[in-house]
Scaffold this motif. Sequence first.
Motif, PDB file in Angstrom:
ATOM      1  N   LEU A 129      11.119  11.317  -0.337  1.00  0.00           N
ATOM      2  CA  LEU A 129      11.158   9.893   0.010  1.00  0.00           C
ATOM      3  C   LEU A 129      12.307   9.588   0.968  1.00  0.00           C
ATOM      4  N   ASP A 130      13.454  10.214   0.742  1.00  0.00           N
ATOM      5  CA  ASP A 130      14.619   9.911   1.568  1.00  0.00           C
ATOM      6  C   ASP A 130      14.497  10.461   2.991  1.00  0.00           C
ATOM      7  N   ARG A 131      13.494  11.294   3.216  1.00  0.00           N
ATOM      8  CA  ARG A 131      13.234  11.740   4.590  1.00  0.00           C
ATOM      9  C   ARG A 131      12.461  10.676   5.368  1.00  0.00           C
ATOM     10  N   GLN A 132      11.909   9.679   4.658  1.00  0.00           N
ATOM     11  CA  GLN A 132      11.273   8.544   5.314  1.00  0.00           C
ATOM     12  C   GLN A 132      12.377   7.503   5.550  1.00  0.00           C
ATOM     13  N   THR A 133      12.065   6.443   6.245  1.00  0.00           N
ATOM     14  CA  THR A 133      13.091   5.407   6.429  1.00  0.00           C
ATOM     15  C   THR A 133      12.628   4.101   5.788  1.00  0.00           C
ATOM     16  N   GLY A 134      13.581   3.417   5.207  1.00  0.00           N
ATOM     17  CA  GLY A 134      13.325   2.058   4.737  1.00  0.00           C
ATOM     18  C   GLY A 134      12.722   1.950   3.353  1.00  0.00           C
ATOM     19  N   TRP A 135      12.836   3.002   2.538  1.00  0.00           N
ATOM     20  CA  TRP A 135      12.241   2.930   1.208  1.00  0.00           C
ATOM     21  C   TRP A 135      13.311   3.006   0.132  1.00  0.00           C
ATOM     22  N   ALA A 136      13.324   2.012  -0.724  1.00  0.00           N
ATOM     23  CA  ALA A 136      14.244   1.988  -1.862  1.00  0.00           C
ATOM     24  C   ALA A 136      13.456   2.359  -3.116  1.00  0.00           C
ATOM     25  N   ALA A 137      14.091   3.122  -4.001  1.00  0.00           N
ATOM     26  CA  ALA A 137      13.347   3.578  -5.183  1.00  0.00           C
ATOM     27  C   ALA A 137      14.220   3.555  -6.427  1.00  0.00           C
ATOM     28  N   LEU A 138      13.576   3.246  -7.516  1.00  0.00           N
ATOM     29  CA  LEU A 138      14.195   3.289  -8.843  1.00  0.00           C
ATOM     30  C   LEU A 138      13.256   4.082  -9.751  1.00  0.00           C
ATOM     31  N   ASN A 151      14.265  10.814 -20.288  1.00  0.00           N
ATOM     32  CA  ASN A 151      15.395  10.693 -21.225  1.00  0.00           C
ATOM     33  C   ASN A 151      15.981   9.276 -21.221  1.00  0.00           C
ATOM     34  N   GLY A 152      15.336   8.358 -20.523  1.00  0.00           N
ATOM     35  CA  GLY A 152      15.771   6.970 -20.508  1.00  0.00           C
ATOM     36  C   GLY A 152      16.754   6.628 -19.406  1.00  0.00           C
ATOM     37  N   GLN A 153      17.200   7.610 -18.657  1.00  0.00           N
ATOM     38  CA  GLN A 153      18.157   7.328 -17.589  1.00  0.00           C
ATOM     39  C   GLN A 153      17.448   6.717 -16.374  1.00  0.00           C
ATOM     40  N   ILE A 154      18.130   5.805 -15.706  1.00  0.00           N
ATOM     41  CA  ILE A 154      17.597   5.205 -14.480  1.00  0.00           C
ATOM     42  C   ILE A 154      18.302   5.847 -13.291  1.00  0.00           C
ATOM     43  N   ILE A 155      17.516   6.362 -12.351  1.00  0.00           N
ATOM     44  CA  ILE A 155      18.071   6.949 -11.132  1.00  0.00           C
ATOM     45  C   ILE A 155      17.543   6.149  -9.950  1.00  0.00           C
ATOM     46  N   ILE A 156      18.468   5.707  -9.068  1.00  0.00           N
ATOM     47  CA  ILE A 156      18.041   4.986  -7.863  1.00  0.00           C
ATOM     48  C   ILE A 156      18.488   5.767  -6.635  1.00  0.00           C
ATOM     49  N   ASN A 157      17.892   5.457  -5.486  1.00  0.00           N
ATOM     50  CA  ASN A 157      18.391   6.079  -4.262  1.00  0.00           C
ATOM     51  C   ASN A 157      19.356   5.107  -3.565  1.00  0.00           C
ATOM     52  N   ARG A 158      19.963   5.577  -2.498  1.00  0.00           N
ATOM     53  CA  ARG A 158      20.992   4.784  -1.797  1.00  0.00           C
ATOM     54  C   ARG A 158      20.442   3.431  -1.335  1.00  0.00           C
ATOM     55  N   GLN A 159      19.194   3.436  -0.883  1.00  0.00           N
ATOM     56  CA  GLN A 159      18.610   2.195  -0.353  1.00  0.00           C
ATOM     57  C   GLN A 159      18.452   1.133  -1.431  1.00  0.00           C
ATOM     58  N   MET A 203       0.835  -1.205   0.000  1.00  0.00           N
ATOM     59  CA  MET A 203       0.000   0.000   0.000  1.00  0.00           C
ATOM     60  C   MET A 203       0.870   1.257   0.000  1.00  0.00           C
ATOM     61  N   GLU A 204       1.846   1.298   0.881  1.00  0.00           N
ATOM     62  CA  GLU A 204       2.718   2.481   0.951  1.00  0.00           C
ATOM     63  C   GLU A 204       3.634   2.559  -0.271  1.00  0.00           C
ATOM     64  N   ALA A 205       4.094   1.405  -0.758  1.00  0.00           N
ATOM     65  CA  ALA A 205       4.949   1.412  -1.954  1.00  0.00           C
ATOM     66  C   ALA A 205       4.186   2.025  -3.137  1.00  0.00           C
ATOM     67  N   GLU A 206       2.906   1.709  -3.216  1.00  0.00           N
ATOM     68  CA  GLU A 206       2.053   2.283  -4.262  1.00  0.00           C
ATOM     69  C   GLU A 206       1.956   3.800  -4.109  1.00  0.00           C
ATOM     70  N   VAL A 207       1.781   4.255  -2.879  1.00  0.00           N
ATOM     71  CA  VAL A 207       1.693   5.698  -2.611  1.00  0.00           C
ATOM     72  C   VAL A 207       2.982   6.400  -3.046  1.00  0.00           C
ATOM     73  N   TRP A 208       4.113   5.817  -2.684  1.00  0.00           N
ATOM     74  CA  TRP A 208       5.386   6.481  -2.977  1.00  0.00           C
ATOM     75  C   TRP A 208       5.760   6.406  -4.457  1.00  0.00           C
ATOM     76  N   SER A 209       5.414   5.317  -5.121  1.00  0.00           N
ATOM     77  CA  SER A 209       5.737   5.247  -6.561  1.00  0.00           C
ATOM     78  C   SER A 209       4.944   6.310  -7.322  1.00  0.00           C
ATOM     79  N   LYS A 210       3.718   6.503  -6.921  1.00  0.00           N
ATOM     80  CA  LYS A 210       2.883   7.537  -7.554  1.00  0.00           C
ATOM     81  C   LYS A 210       3.416   8.935  -7.217  1.00  0.00           C
ATOM     82  N   THR A 211       3.789   9.123  -5.969  1.00  0.00           N
ATOM     83  CA  THR A 211       4.306  10.427  -5.534  1.00  0.00           C
ATOM     84  C   THR A 211       5.576  10.792  -6.307  1.00  0.00           C
ATOM     85  N   LEU A 212       6.455   9.818  -6.517  1.00  0.00           N
ATOM     86  CA  LEU A 212       7.681  10.084  -7.283  1.00  0.00           C
ATOM     87  C   LEU A 212       7.341  10.513  -8.707  1.00  0.00           C
ATOM     88  N   CYS A 213       6.392   9.832  -9.330  1.00  0.00           N
ATOM     89  CA  CYS A 213       6.001  10.195 -10.703  1.00  0.00           C
ATOM     90  C   CYS A 213       5.494  11.627 -10.757  1.00  0.00           C
TER      91      CYS A 213
END
Lengths: 336, 82
Positions: A294-303, A308-316, A273-283
């Motif tokens: 997102l990085d102000r929360q804890t425990g969430w990894a994102a891609l 432009n086709g580039q993939i950006i991920i966070n540290r998690q 449920m929360e992953a869905e919320v955050w994926s939408k929020t990132l878009c």
Amino acid sequence: MSKEVIGLSFHSMDTLVEVRAIADRHSEEFKAALQQTPQWFAQVEDSVSRFKPGTELSQVNQANGGTFAVSPIFLTLMEQSLQAARHTGGIFNPTIVDCLVNSGYKKSFGAISGKSSGRKILSVHQPVAESQNRLLTDCEAIKVDVEQGTVTLPPEVGLDFGGIAKGWAVDQCLTNLLALGKDAEICVNAGGDLRLYLPKGGEAWQIDIQNPFDLTKDLAVACLQAGAVATSSVLKRRWWSGGSYKHHIIDPRTGQPSESNIVAATVIGPTAMEAEVWSKTLCILGVEEGFALLDRQTGWAALSILNNGQIIINRQMEGITSVTDASFAMAVHIAG
Amino acid sequence: MAKKGAWVDIVLKTGGVIAFVAVLGALKQAPLPTQQVSAASQQTYQVQPSSAANYDNSLNGYYQYQSANSYANPRGFQTRAS
């Protein structure tokens, strides 16, 4: 203990749901529970689908405000949606239903028509600040009384639980199955939003991440012991309306389909449920603002996949995922 | 000389404008603050090659996995927008 792979797949909530388990071969109770999962998803859909005329949500949306005695499913999703709105500063917003309808998303996806909702809608020419204020105010004006089991909406405020309902149904489904089979490996997958469980020592789940530009291919893979994965994309559920393509991810600051630099985002964390919320929020927010929030929360990894086709991920996300399509470059976002 | 001076002045001003626009363009296209990932060296688990055979959306109803099934990895799924 001898294990076997068993599963069940069915259509519900406008998507394909699959529940797969590697479980004790002799656990008839677990198998019986597995076979009950379509009823669970149907129950959620019958409560909160905005496309079915008889659901609680449809009745609430048609009433133009008031206090409603609702089911525990509706009540929980209302609370969770408002909490998600608070966590995302109003970017995730359950009151954007009029904006969806205004954009042309009036029926379950395959059956979009030109009929009007009949309620007041945000004008496409409405100033951004006014639209944002109204949507955030709408959220704050919704009252939930847990003891009485009621939800109170102001006039002209409609609801859409959309993906959050699907994610929540996935989470609850896994929790219910776990109660009967703690030694089982379980994955509940609703149209690409997944919740996973693995007992200690099990082999990791492998989750391929779809290429949003070519749906026949994947571009990365993530390996997980447990948790949840959800993906949102502005390239899915698109339609032609008013001379341009629209999509279903509405930016509540404008009342229009989002136009950030992210075309798709995959988020991994504790619940679907929360992953869905955050994926939408990132878009909606794009890579800079979105990852900062997102990085102000804890425990969430994102891609995220940029336009432009580039993939950006966070540290998690480092160490969890790797690119499988060499035509994509992946980089790690550095906060600040 | 005055005529030559005016031309120099015009060239310098035009050059200044062009340089200013170029700097603005470069700032606008400045790369995101990112760091390149070094392949999959930090991968914790063995990863099989990505394959559509890992998931089979044609499945319908209750099933029991058999080794002859079309999908190779019972722990393989795909995340996607739906």
